[in-house]
Design a protein around this motif. Structure first.
Motif, PDB file in Angstrom:
ATOM      1  N   GLN A  40       0.950  -1.203   0.143  1.00 15.58           N
ATOM      2  CA  GLN A  40      -0.146   0.016  -0.034  1.00 15.58           C
ATOM      3  C   GLN A  40       0.895   1.219   0.057  1.00 15.58           C
ATOM      4  O   GLN A  40       1.676   1.494   0.996  1.00 15.58           O
ATOM      5  CB  GLN A  40      -0.922  -0.085   1.211  1.00 15.58           C
ATOM      6  N   ASP A  44      -2.592   5.262  -2.097  1.00 18.56           N
ATOM      7  CA  ASP A  44      -3.574   4.260  -1.955  1.00 18.56           C
ATOM      8  C   ASP A  44      -4.273   4.150  -0.520  1.00 18.56           C
ATOM      9  O   ASP A  44      -5.600   3.788  -0.425  1.00 18.56           O
ATOM     10  CB  ASP A  44      -2.966   2.946  -1.936  1.00 18.56           C
ATOM     11  N   GLN A  49      -7.397   1.560  -1.048  1.00 17.61           N
ATOM     12  CA  GLN A  49      -6.884   0.495  -1.815  1.00 17.61           C
ATOM     13  C   GLN A  49      -5.547   0.014  -1.426  1.00 17.61           C
ATOM     14  O   GLN A  49      -4.894   0.515  -0.528  1.00 17.61           O
ATOM     15  CB  GLN A  49      -6.902   1.428  -3.259  1.00 17.61           C
ATOM     16  N   ARG A  98      -3.665  -2.434  -9.114  1.00 19.18           N
ATOM     17  CA  ARG A  98      -4.568  -1.698  -7.660  1.00 19.18           C
ATOM     18  C   ARG A  98      -5.841  -2.336  -7.736  1.00 19.18           C
ATOM     19  O   ARG A  98      -6.725  -2.558  -8.492  1.00 19.18           O
ATOM     20  CB  ARG A  98      -4.848  -0.199  -8.139  1.00 19.18           C
TER      21      ARG A  98
END
Length: 285
Positions: A40, A44, A49, A98
Motif C-alpha cells: 500500500q 492508496d 486501496q 490496484r
C-alpha cells in the motif's frame, strides 16, 4: 502462445491438487518464476486501496485479467479497481495492479493470510490461478486494527470533518470536526495528530491538538470543534506531491484503553486545504 498455455494448464493442475491444503501459506499454483505480494503506497491510503505486485521471472509473458484478494479480515474479496483492464507482465518485469479494499470484518483477528487469485489469459482461454501473498510493508494488520477500533467508536459517535475556513498568511485556518453521538455508547476523543503537511501552530503540543471530548450514553447532540491549522512546511513540492497530508490520526479512549484511527478530510476539503496552503505559503496561482 503455446508455451504459456502449457504452463497455465500445468499450474491449473497444481491448483486443483493444493486446494485441500489452502491453509498452507507456502501453497502456490502460479507458474514457476511468477510471484505476488501486497503493498500500500501513500496514494492508496485515502481511497482505501492496495496494490498486487506481480513479478514475472519466467521466460513467457503473462497476461493478467481479473484480480481478487481473499482475506478473512475483510467482509469480501478485494477486486481490481478497473475491472475490465488487462495487464501484460513481460519476462523479467513486474506490474502493480490496484484493488479496492472492502469493509473490514472485525470478527477476525488482526493477523491473517491473503490469497491472491489471478485470471491468466492465453490463446487457450482464461484460467484462475492462486497463491498466498506476502504483505511486504506489514500494513494490513494495523489497518484492520485501526478500522475495527473506529467501528467500535461509531457505536458511541461518528466523526467527520465537515468544514474548512481558510486564513490569511501568518494566521491559522480552521478545520471543523463534527462528532455526532449515537446516544448508546461512550468514548473519549482525546486529541488529533498533525500530518506531514499540517500543524496546529502554538495551539498544539508535540504535534497533538487536545480535544478531550467525552461522549456518554444519552448524548445525541452533535458537537463541532474548530481545529486551528497552519502549514507544517512551505516547499511547493510538498503540496504538489501530497498523498497523506490531509489524513489525520485521531486519538481516542474506549473502555479505558487508548487507540488511534485515521480520518480523511475527503476530496472536496482536501482540494480547498491544498489551495489554501499554496496561497498561505505564497506560491499559489
Amino acid at each position: 502462445m503455446p508455451a504459456l498455455a502449457a504452463v497455465v494448464a500445468a499450474a491449473a493442475f497444481v491448483l486443483a491438487g493444493c486446494a485441500a491444503s489452502s491453509a498452507d501459506p507456502s501453497a502456490t499454483a502460479l507458474p514457476a518464476g511468477v510471484a505476488v505480494e501486497l503493498q500500500q503506497l501513500r496514494a492508496d491510503v485515502a481511497p482505501r486501496q492496495m496494490q498486487v505486485h506481480v513479478t514475472n521471472e519466467s521466460d513467457e509473458p503473462l497476461t493478467v485479467g481479473a484480480v481478487r484478494v481473499e482475506d478473512d479480515r475483510f467482509d469480501g474479496p478485494a477486486a481490481r479497481v478497473i475491472a475490465d483492464r488487462e495487464s501484460v507482465v513481460r519476462p523479467g518485469g513486474s506490474v502493480d495492479i490496484r484493488v479496492q479494499l472492502p469493509a473490514v470484518d472485525c470478527t477476525a483477528g488482526d493477523d491473517g493470510e491473503s490469497r491472491v487469485v489471478l485470471e491468466i489469459l492465453s490463446d487457450s482461454g482464461a484460467t484462475e490461478l492462486a497463491a498466498f501473498a506476502r504483505d511486504r510493508l506489514g500494513f494490513l494488520a494495523p489497518l484492520h486494527e485501526r478500522e475495527c477500533l473506529y467501528e467500535r467508536v461509531t457505536d458511541a459517535a461518528t466523526l467527520a470533518f465537515t468544514g474548512f475556513t481558510p486564513s490569511a498568511p501568518g494566521e491559522p485556518a480552521a478545520l471543523q470536526l463534527t462528532v455526532s453521538p449515537t446516544g448508546t455508547g461512550e468514548a473519549v476523543v482525546t486529541g488529533i495528530e498533525g500530518t506531514n503537511l499540517l500543524d496546529f501552530g502554538s495551539a498544539g503540543s508535540a504535534q497533538v491538538y487536545p480535544l478531550d471530548l467525552e461522549v456518554r450514553p444519552g448524548d445525541t447532540a452533535p458537537v463541532v470543534r474548530e481545529i486551528p491549522l497552519v502549514p507544517f512546511r512551505c516547499d511547493p513540492h510538498a503540496v504538489q506531491e501530497d498523498k497523506r497530508g490531509t489524513i489525520f490520526e485521531v486519538r481516542v479512549e474506549l473502555e479505558g484503553e487508548p487507540g488511534e484511527f485515521q480520518l480523511f478530510v475527503g476530496e472536496e476539503l482536501r482540494g480547498r486545504i491544498l489551495t489554501w496552503v499554496a496561497d498561505w505559503c505564497g506560491f499559489g496561482g
